[in-house]
Design a protein around this motif. Structure first.
Motif, mmCIF file in Angstrom:
data_model
loop_
_atom_site.group_PDB
_atom_site.id
_atom_site.type_symbol
_atom_site.label_atom_id
_atom_site.label_comp_id
_atom_site.label_asym_id
_atom_site.label_seq_id
_atom_site.Cartn_x
_atom_site.Cartn_y
_atom_site.Cartn_z
ATOM 1 N N THR A 116 0.794 -1.251 0.145
ATOM 2 C CA THR A 116 -0.004 -0.128 0.058
ATOM 3 C C THR A 116 0.896 1.281 0.138
ATOM 4 O OG1 THR A 116 -0.239 -0.260 2.298
ATOM 5 C CG2 THR A 116 -2.102 -1.128 1.051
ATOM 6 N N GLN A 117 1.100 1.962 1.023
ATOM 7 C CA GLN A 117 2.056 2.842 1.318
ATOM 8 C C GLN A 117 3.440 2.246 2.020
ATOM 9 O OE1 GLN A 117 2.557 5.892 0.059
ATOM 10 N NE2 GLN A 117 0.581 6.289 -0.857
ATOM 11 N N LEU A 118 4.575 2.486 1.477
ATOM 12 C CA LEU A 118 5.690 2.080 2.248
ATOM 13 C C LEU A 118 5.697 2.480 3.546
ATOM 14 C CD1 LEU A 118 8.266 2.141 -0.996
ATOM 15 C CD2 LEU A 118 7.394 0.126 0.038
ATOM 16 N N THR A 119 6.459 1.796 4.434
ATOM 17 C CA THR A 119 6.464 2.151 5.792
ATOM 18 C C THR A 119 7.656 3.432 6.012
ATOM 19 O OG1 THR A 119 7.495 0.374 6.146
ATOM 20 C CG2 THR A 119 5.403 0.274 7.239
ATOM 21 N N SER A 120 8.419 3.401 4.930
ATOM 22 C CA SER A 120 9.370 4.548 4.877
ATOM 23 C C SER A 120 8.580 5.966 4.401
ATOM 24 C CB SER A 120 10.281 4.204 4.013
ATOM 25 O OG SER A 120 9.998 3.847 2.668
ATOM 26 N N THR A 121 7.376 6.000 4.244
ATOM 27 C CA THR A 121 6.659 6.989 3.605
ATOM 28 C C THR A 121 5.611 7.435 4.892
ATOM 29 O OG1 THR A 121 6.701 6.270 1.391
ATOM 30 C CG2 THR A 121 4.986 8.106 1.874
ATOM 31 N N ASP A 122 5.857 8.779 5.217
ATOM 32 C CA ASP A 122 4.867 8.970 6.527
ATOM 33 C C ASP A 122 4.136 10.306 5.749
ATOM 34 O OD1 ASP A 122 6.667 11.430 6.104
ATOM 35 O OD2 ASP A 122 7.354 11.304 7.973
ATOM 36 N N GLN A 123 3.171 10.746 6.759
ATOM 37 C CA GLN A 123 2.189 11.647 6.247
ATOM 38 C C GLN A 123 2.593 12.720 5.408
ATOM 39 O OE1 GLN A 123 -1.348 11.340 6.716
ATOM 40 N NE2 GLN A 123 -1.725 13.055 5.578
ATOM 41 N N GLU A 124 3.899 13.541 6.097
ATOM 42 C CA GLU A 124 4.619 14.472 5.603
ATOM 43 C C GLU A 124 5.255 14.327 4.285
ATOM 44 O OE1 GLU A 124 7.274 15.787 8.449
ATOM 45 O OE2 GLU A 124 8.075 17.314 7.131
ATOM 46 N N THR A 125 5.882 13.301 4.145
ATOM 47 C CA THR A 125 6.122 12.880 2.871
ATOM 48 C C THR A 125 5.113 12.804 1.786
ATOM 49 O OG1 THR A 125 7.730 11.617 4.133
ATOM 50 C CG2 THR A 125 8.409 11.804 1.737
ATOM 51 N N GLU A 127 2.190 13.945 1.675
ATOM 52 C CA GLU A 127 1.812 15.173 1.063
ATOM 53 C C GLU A 127 2.613 16.054 0.309
ATOM 54 O OE1 GLU A 127 -0.217 17.733 4.258
ATOM 55 O OE2 GLU A 127 -1.181 15.702 5.018
ATOM 56 N N ALA A 128 3.907 16.136 0.771
ATOM 57 C CA ALA A 128 4.778 16.998 0.111
ATOM 58 C C ALA A 128 5.355 16.461 -1.354
ATOM 59 C CB ALA A 128 6.005 17.299 0.905
ATOM 60 N N ASP A 129 5.539 15.226 -1.155
ATOM 61 C CA ASP A 129 6.295 14.628 -2.658
ATOM 62 C C ASP A 129 5.222 14.096 -3.489
ATOM 63 O OD1 ASP A 129 8.288 15.159 -1.118
ATOM 64 O OD2 ASP A 129 9.394 13.190 -1.443
ATOM 65 N N LEU A 130 3.976 13.316 -2.876
ATOM 66 C CA LEU A 130 3.246 12.721 -3.658
ATOM 67 C C LEU A 130 1.766 13.509 -4.058
ATOM 68 C CD1 LEU A 130 3.319 9.064 -2.247
ATOM 69 C CD2 LEU A 130 4.733 10.227 -4.053
ATOM 70 N N LEU A 131 1.561 14.692 -3.198
ATOM 71 C CA LEU A 131 0.578 15.457 -3.271
ATOM 72 C C LEU A 131 -0.725 14.953 -2.691
ATOM 73 C CD1 LEU A 131 0.792 18.010 -6.115
ATOM 74 C CD2 LEU A 131 0.853 18.450 -3.715
ATOM 75 N N ILE A 132 -0.654 13.902 -1.877
ATOM 76 C CA ILE A 132 -1.794 12.983 -1.363
ATOM 77 C C ILE A 132 -2.291 13.745 -0.005
ATOM 78 C CG2 ILE A 132 -2.700 10.810 -0.686
ATOM 79 C CD1 ILE A 132 -0.805 9.522 -2.646
ATOM 80 N N LYS A 133 -3.412 14.093 -0.011
ATOM 81 C CA LYS A 133 -3.502 15.078 1.564
ATOM 82 C C LYS A 133 -4.315 14.369 2.371
ATOM 83 C CE LYS A 133 -1.751 18.790 -0.552
ATOM 84 N NZ LYS A 133 -0.408 19.345 -0.197
ATOM 85 N N GLU A 134 -4.743 13.068 1.887
ATOM 86 C CA GLU A 134 -5.994 12.407 2.879
ATOM 87 C C GLU A 134 -4.949 11.969 4.159
ATOM 88 O OE1 GLU A 134 -8.874 12.007 2.786
ATOM 89 O OE2 GLU A 134 -9.126 12.857 0.607
#
Ligand code: C5P
Length: 232
Positions: A116-125, A127-134
């Motif tokens: 799904t989302q890698l555990t190395s990706t957190d909410q901040e990254t 939003e900032a890198d993928l532009l996913i705001k949910e």
């Protein structure tokens, strides 16, 4: 397939891998082969480990256009692996293509699991890198639902998410969970961990365990401990 312990064989060469696997003279563990080992040694490493009697989770996390993934999955299926995976971010159509490619002429196929989302990706990254705001939990559950709709067998997730995934996608939808540590062990670089016994309690179907087994003084004993805490 029931609940099982999968050993992450994160070794850089076939030599190191076989040195490790040679220690297992009794029960043959289910093993995970990742990108490093596969890219270093090629499909031969999969065939050799399979020939030794191990089940294999080929962790290559495919993500490309549906047609490319479909054809690549057909190649991986021919290697007779037991489980493989892809990124749910590749869309439902890509996942459907993957399933089609993976299905052998006799109708059998390896289990197909989504990241799904890698555990190395957190909410901040995210939003900032993928532009996913949910909220990230919502994104993880949405990707898991997409994987289920596409006909996949389950997802890779944190043991902490396994209960919620089962609530969202049903008890039969598999959860494959890394981030497992013994209660008295070193957690290393993992942040959110669970013991094998806790992972069992929360309903994980497969735990993926690397260093607590591969770096143990007695890897066979560490593996048996995982099996007895998680499977028995
Ligand atoms: O050594 P350790 O038990 O931390 O190894 C866990 C294995 O699971 C590694 O192969 C790692 O790449 C993989 N993994 C993970 N977290 C994820 C996805 C995969 O630790 N979210």
């Amino acid at each position: 397939m029931g609940r099982d312990v999968i050993i992450a064989c994160d070794f850089a060469s076939a030599e190191k891998t076989f040195e490790f696997l040679d220690k297992f003279t009794g029960r043959k563990p289910f093993v995970k082969i990742g990108m490093e080992l596969f890219y270093a040694e090629g499909p031969a490493i999969v065939k050799e480990i399979k020939a030794r009697g191990h089940k294999i989770f080929l962790d290559l996390k495919l993500h490309d256009i549906p047609n490319t993934v479909k054809k690549s999955m057909a190649v991986l299926s021919g290697l007779d692996v037991d489980m493989t995976n892809l990124h749910a971010a590749g869309t439902k159509r890509m996942m459907e293509g993957a399933l089609e490619g993976l299905t052998r002429p006799d109708g059998t196929r390896p289990l197909l699991i989504a990241v799904t989302q890698l555990t190395s990706t957190d909410q901040e990254t995210m939003e900032a890198d993928l532009l996913i705001k949910e909220p990230i939990d919502k994104v993880v559950m949405h990707y898991a639902s997409n994987a289920k709709d596409a006909g996949l067998d389950g997802v890779v997730c944190s043991p902490l998410e396994a209960g919620k995934v089962h609530e969202t996608c049903g008890e039969k939808f598999l959860t494959v969970t890394p981030g497992v540590r013994f209660a008295d062990g070193d957690i290393g670089d993992q942040k959110r961990v669970m013991t094998p016994a806790e992972a069992k309690k929360i309903g994980s179907d497969y735990i993926v365990v690397g260093r607590p087994i591969t770096a143990a003084e007695d890897p066979v004993a560490a593996y048996e401990r995982c099996v007895s805490e998680f499977c028995d």
